[in-house]
Design an enzyme around this catalytic site. Structure first.
Site, short mmCIF file in Angstrom:
data_model
loop_
_atom_site.label_atom_id
_atom_site.label_comp_id
_atom_site.label_asym_id
_atom_site.label_seq_id
_atom_site.Cartn_x
_atom_site.Cartn_y
_atom_site.Cartn_z
N MET A 45 38.62 35.36 1.12
CA MET A 45 39.12 34.22 1.95
C MET A 45 37.84 33.29 2.36
O MET A 45 37.78 32.42 3.16
CB MET A 45 39.59 34.89 3.28
CG MET A 45 40.76 35.74 2.77
SD MET A 45 42.24 35.88 4.10
CE MET A 45 41.19 36.62 5.35
N GLY A 46 36.80 33.28 1.42
CA GLY A 46 35.80 32.43 1.86
C GLY A 46 34.85 32.88 2.91
O GLY A 46 34.79 33.91 3.25
N ALA A 47 33.98 31.66 3.34
CA ALA A 47 32.95 32.13 4.46
C ALA A 47 32.05 33.07 3.81
O ALA A 47 32.00 34.21 4.59
CB ALA A 47 33.69 32.41 5.79
N LEU A 48 31.93 32.98 2.62
CA LEU A 48 31.10 34.00 1.73
C LEU A 48 29.87 34.52 2.48
O LEU A 48 29.07 33.68 3.00
CB LEU A 48 31.07 33.78 0.48
CG LEU A 48 32.25 33.03 -0.22
CD1 LEU A 48 31.96 32.77 -1.72
CD2 LEU A 48 33.29 34.34 -0.14
N HIS A 52 30.24 39.50 -0.13
CA HIS A 52 31.21 39.06 -1.16
C HIS A 52 30.47 38.83 -2.54
O HIS A 52 31.07 38.92 -3.59
CB HIS A 52 31.84 37.68 -0.61
CG HIS A 52 32.74 37.76 0.56
ND1 HIS A 52 32.38 37.08 1.67
CD2 HIS A 52 33.82 38.21 0.61
CE1 HIS A 52 33.14 37.12 2.43
NE2 HIS A 52 34.15 37.84 1.87
N GLN A 168 43.01 48.49 2.42
CA GLN A 168 43.47 47.24 1.82
C GLN A 168 43.16 47.85 0.43
O GLN A 168 43.96 47.65 -0.44
CB GLN A 168 42.63 46.20 2.19
CG GLN A 168 42.79 44.88 1.06
CD GLN A 168 42.18 43.65 1.50
OE1 GLN A 168 42.60 43.06 2.36
NE2 GLN A 168 41.10 43.28 1.06
P1 AMP Z 1 37.66 38.86 2.81
O1 AMP Z 1 36.93 37.43 2.64
O2 AMP Z 1 37.08 39.05 3.85
O3 AMP Z 1 39.16 38.67 2.75
O4 AMP Z 1 37.03 39.70 1.73
C1 AMP Z 1 37.03 39.64 0.20
C2 AMP Z 1 36.68 40.68 -0.25
O5 AMP Z 1 35.30 41.06 0.04
C3 AMP Z 1 37.38 41.87 0.09
O6 AMP Z 1 37.48 42.74 -0.97
C4 AMP Z 1 36.42 42.74 0.98
O7 AMP Z 1 36.71 44.16 1.24
C5 AMP Z 1 35.27 42.29 0.58
N1 AMP Z 1 34.24 42.48 1.53
C6 AMP Z 1 34.27 41.85 2.80
N2 AMP Z 1 33.02 42.29 3.41
C7 AMP Z 1 32.50 43.00 2.66
C8 AMP Z 1 31.12 44.01 2.98
N3 AMP Z 1 30.40 43.83 3.89
N4 AMP Z 1 30.67 44.38 1.75
C9 AMP Z 1 31.76 44.73 0.62
N5 AMP Z 1 32.73 44.18 0.34
C10 AMP Z 1 32.83 43.24 1.41
#
Ligand code: AMP
Length: 296
Positions: A45-48, A52, A168
């Site tokens: 969902m961005g804001a990487l 990510h 998830q």
């Molecule tokens: P999001 O943008 O938060 O929806 O996350 C996108 C993907 O990045 C999902 O598969 C999350 O589980 C993964 N993700 C988010 N934060 C982390 C993290 N700290 N470590 C590993 N994967 C992450």
């Protein structure tokens, strides 16, 4: 004399190609597949942040070409949740993805994803029950819908998700299997800040004081996992986690639970791999975290 090759910036500094339509995405992925290349998808969902980017680097190990999607998915947010204020930074994301070795950014609009008249939903059970499924009842249906669409749109060979969102990941594994979607679903351990806080786009909601208190969630979970692995009684251990994070300044606690690591069914004794999962509020941020618990 400057050769054409020398004049080109290294791969990691080239601007990332962006596609916004399913047709453009499919054209690129089909061309790669025709060339015999394998393709990995990293939905976000961005804001990487570095969590990510670790997924992108893992995806590069698993496939020849990597597509990252950035889409803040409205169907997984309830009306009172943070869809509108969720951080968005496509220019920043694009630069980070390029330097992590991503080959293509897919950034569709909400209208392209959910055109006028869209009328389909996916109902998920099993690992979607309880935990975040109780406190954010619309979330996993929305995640299943958008991830299914992304799988069908991109047709990747493999997709990489973080264990940060452990429930998830289990939900996605289950519906991909149940719906016979031909994609391999890979999980990557949570990437953390130096003090143990799980990286999250929502950490941006924390004040400096809240940020300093937030790592106690992970510390409490890790200590509890050690106690559980050593045979401690689960109810008392979970209660101790609640007391400890409350003392650290967490407000409302959505849950602290011990579950089977594969099925996510509740467990009271650690006889096979389990997972300790928690969600709690620090100021305006709902933080989630989880740790493995292995039998002694
Ligand atoms: P999001 O943008 O938060 O929806 O996350 C996108 C993907 O990045 C999902 O598969 C999350 O589980 C993964 N993700 C988010 N934060 C982390 C993290 N700290 N470590 C590993 N994967 C992450």
């Amino acid at each position: 004399m400057t050769s054409l090759a020398a004049a080109r910036p290294p791969e990691s500094e080239q601007p990332l190609s962006v596609v916004r339509s399913v047709d453009d995405l499919r054209a690129q992925v089909s061309a790669w597949h025709r060339d015999g290349k394998t393709v990995a998808l990293v939905p976000t969902m961005g804001a990487l942040h570095d969590g990510h980017l670790a997924l992108v680097r893992r995806a590069r190990e698993l496939a020849d070409r990597v597509v990252a999607s950035v889409f803040v998915n409205p169907t997984q947010f309830a009306p009172h949740e943070d869809f509108d204020r969720y951080p968005r930074d496509e220019a920043g994301d694009s630069g980070k993805l390029a330097s992590a070795g991503c080959h293509l950014l897919y950034a569709p609009t909400v209208r392209a994803m959910y055109p006028e008249g869209f009328a389909t939903a996916i109902s998920v059970g099993g690992p979607a029950e309880g935990l975040c499924g109780t406190f954010r009842p619309q979330m996993f249906g929305g995640v299943a819908l958008v991830v299914t669409k992304l799988f069908l749109q991109a047709q990747p060979d493999v997709a990489v998700f973080g264990e940060k969102d452990y429930q998830q990941l289990m939900v996605i594994r289950r519906f991909a299997r149940d719906l016979d979607i031909p994609v391999r679903v890979e999980g990557l351990p949570t990437v953390r800040e130096a003090d143990g806080l799980a990286m999250s786009s929502r950490n941006a909601y924390l004040s400096a004081d809240e940020r300093a208190r937030a790592p106690e969630l992970n510390r409490a979970l890790r200590d509890a996992a050690t106690a559980l692995a050593g045979g401690a009684e689960a109810t008392a251990v979970l209660e101790a986690v609640r007391a400890r994070i409350t003392a650290a300044g967490f407000g409302s606690i959505d849950y602290v639970e011990l579950r089977d690591a594969d099925t996510l069914e509740p467990v009271t004794r650690v006889e096979r791999p389990a997972r300790l999962l928690a969600a709690a509020w620090m100021g305006k941020a709902r933080l989630i975290d989880n740790v493995p618990v292995l039998p002694a």
